[in-house]
Scaffold this motif. Structure first.
Motif, PDB file in Angstrom:
ATOM      1  N   ARG A  20      -7.495  -6.708  -8.554  1.00  0.00           N
ATOM      2  CA  ARG A  20      -5.906  -6.728  -9.018  1.00  0.00           C
ATOM      3  C   ARG A  20      -6.182  -5.324  -9.954  1.00  0.00           C
ATOM      4  NH1 ARG A  20      -7.114 -12.796 -12.204  1.00  0.00           N
ATOM      5  NH2 ARG A  20      -7.455 -14.241 -10.114  1.00  0.00           N
ATOM      6  N   SER A  21      -6.514  -4.284 -10.188  1.00  0.00           N
ATOM      7  CA  SER A  21      -6.323  -3.627 -10.859  1.00  0.00           C
ATOM      8  C   SER A  21      -5.107  -2.460 -10.220  1.00  0.00           C
ATOM      9  CB  SER A  21      -7.295  -2.655 -11.052  1.00  0.00           C
ATOM     10  OG  SER A  21      -7.443  -0.686 -11.538  1.00  0.00           O
ATOM     11  N   GLU A  22      -4.075  -1.540 -10.644  1.00  0.00           N
ATOM     12  CA  GLU A  22      -2.947  -0.423 -10.965  1.00  0.00           C
ATOM     13  C   GLU A  22      -4.054   0.121  -9.547  1.00  0.00           C
ATOM     14  OE1 GLU A  22       0.023   2.653 -12.103  1.00  0.00           O
ATOM     15  OE2 GLU A  22      -1.945   1.759 -13.125  1.00  0.00           O
ATOM     16  N   MET A  23      -3.140   0.268  -8.673  1.00  0.00           N
ATOM     17  CA  MET A  23      -3.246   1.247  -7.378  1.00  0.00           C
ATOM     18  C   MET A  23      -2.976   2.508  -7.804  1.00  0.00           C
ATOM     19  SD  MET A  23      -2.987   1.226  -3.535  1.00  0.00           S
ATOM     20  CE  MET A  23      -0.823   1.680  -3.667  1.00  0.00           C
ATOM     21  N   TYR A 127       9.167   2.276  -0.030  1.00  0.00           N
ATOM     22  CA  TYR A 127       8.565   2.744  -0.886  1.00  0.00           C
ATOM     23  C   TYR A 127       7.034   1.887  -1.171  1.00  0.00           C
ATOM     24  CZ  TYR A 127       7.542   4.079  -5.606  1.00  0.00           C
ATOM     25  OH  TYR A 127       7.353   4.495  -6.595  1.00  0.00           O
ATOM     26  N   LEU A 128       6.104   1.972  -1.621  1.00  0.00           N
ATOM     27  CA  LEU A 128       4.999   1.986  -1.750  1.00  0.00           C
ATOM     28  C   LEU A 128       4.083   2.701  -3.331  1.00  0.00           C
ATOM     29  CD1 LEU A 128       2.781  -0.529  -2.221  1.00  0.00           C
ATOM     30  CD2 LEU A 128       1.651   0.573  -0.110  1.00  0.00           C
ATOM     31  N   TRP A 129       4.099   2.044  -4.401  1.00  0.00           N
ATOM     32  CA  TRP A 129       4.137   2.413  -5.618  1.00  0.00           C
ATOM     33  C   TRP A 129       1.992   3.210  -5.046  1.00  0.00           C
ATOM     34  CZ3 TRP A 129       5.245   4.704 -10.480  1.00  0.00           C
ATOM     35  CH2 TRP A 129       3.897   5.172 -11.298  1.00  0.00           C
ATOM     36  N   SER A 130       2.564   4.652  -4.975  1.00  0.00           N
ATOM     37  CA  SER A 130       0.816   5.235  -5.210  1.00  0.00           C
ATOM     38  C   SER A 130       0.731   4.862  -3.610  1.00  0.00           C
ATOM     39  CB  SER A 130      -0.356   4.436  -6.412  1.00  0.00           C
ATOM     40  OG  SER A 130       0.155   4.962  -7.467  1.00  0.00           O
TER      41      SER A 130
END
Length: 237
Positions: A20-23, A127-130
């Protein structure tokens, strides 16, 4: 605690040891890292390529010895995507992955034109964050991977990439392959794209797309408005 390589297409590198943590970034297939510690089912790693740290689920890593690491001949995968054998099947991999090769790491010779041609291959990638792959990519990951396969190391984040190369006096001087950086209202670098011919820019915003650049910033031809405020253009070659 030893070395490990990514054994899947693109493994999330997370801020904390939880799904669940941010990538914060990704490890691509074959990229290696130092294993710094263990937290449940996650391994804290530091990537060899760019020094980025985070947590990867243990199933997406394969441990290797220092001897295997030092002797493994690898090459950067330079096609947009493809397949490599893995176990009893195959893995779909993205540009910038690291694959077994009988020769030392091979790269595409870096010219303004070759870098721009490579970037255009990513058109319409979501687009995909990280993200750092053709399956999903962010603005700075896009620039890093394009430069990687040309043998040029860029930091992972846009604000650090903004310290590379030399600043151009006028955007009219820009050449394909130059990088344009954009700031928020506080002056922080928050976006990066690559110049093409005729003051067009390719960048990841919703998807990898081509827009126009003027002295104010990026003019989005679909939205009919400026979306990013220009800070400067830098030449890395």
């Amino acid at each position: 605690m030893g070395k490990a390589v990514c054994n899947t297409s693109a493994a999330p590198l997370r801020r904390e040891p939880s799904h669940r943590s941010e990538m914060v970034s990704q490890m691509l297939f074959g990229e290696s890292a130092d294993v710094l510690g263990t937290a449940g089912h996650f391994r804290k790693v530091r990537m060899d390529y760019d020094g980025y740290e985070g947590f990867v689920h243990y199933t997406q890593l394969s441990a290797i010895t220092d001897e295997e690491f030092s002797s493994r001949p690898t090459a950067f995968f330079t096609d947009l995507f493809g397949y490599v054998p893995s176990g009893s099947g195959s893995v779909m991999i993205s540009m910038g992955s690291e694959i077994a090769s009988p020769h030392p790491a091979e790269v595409i010779p870096a010219t303004h034109e070759s870098i721009a041609r490579t970037a255009i291959l990513f058109l319409n990638t979501p687009y995909l964050w990280s993200g750092r792959s053709v399956f999903g990519i962010d603005c700075s990951g896009f620039m890093q991977i394009v430069f990687k396969i040309h043998g040029l190391l860029l930091p992972r984040d846009a604000y650090k990439q903004a310290g590379e190369g030399t600043v151009l006096d006028f955007i009219e001087e820009s050449l394909p392959g130059d990088l344009a950086f954009f700031e928020d209202e506080e002056g922080n670098i928050v976006h990066v794209g690559m110049m093409l011919e005729d003051q067009r820019i390719i960048h990841a915003y919703g998807k990898v797309r081509i827009d126009l650049l003027d002295s104010s910033g990026i003019f989005n031809v679909d939205l009919n408005k400026h979306t990013h405020r220009l800070r400067f253009v830098r030449r890395l070659l």
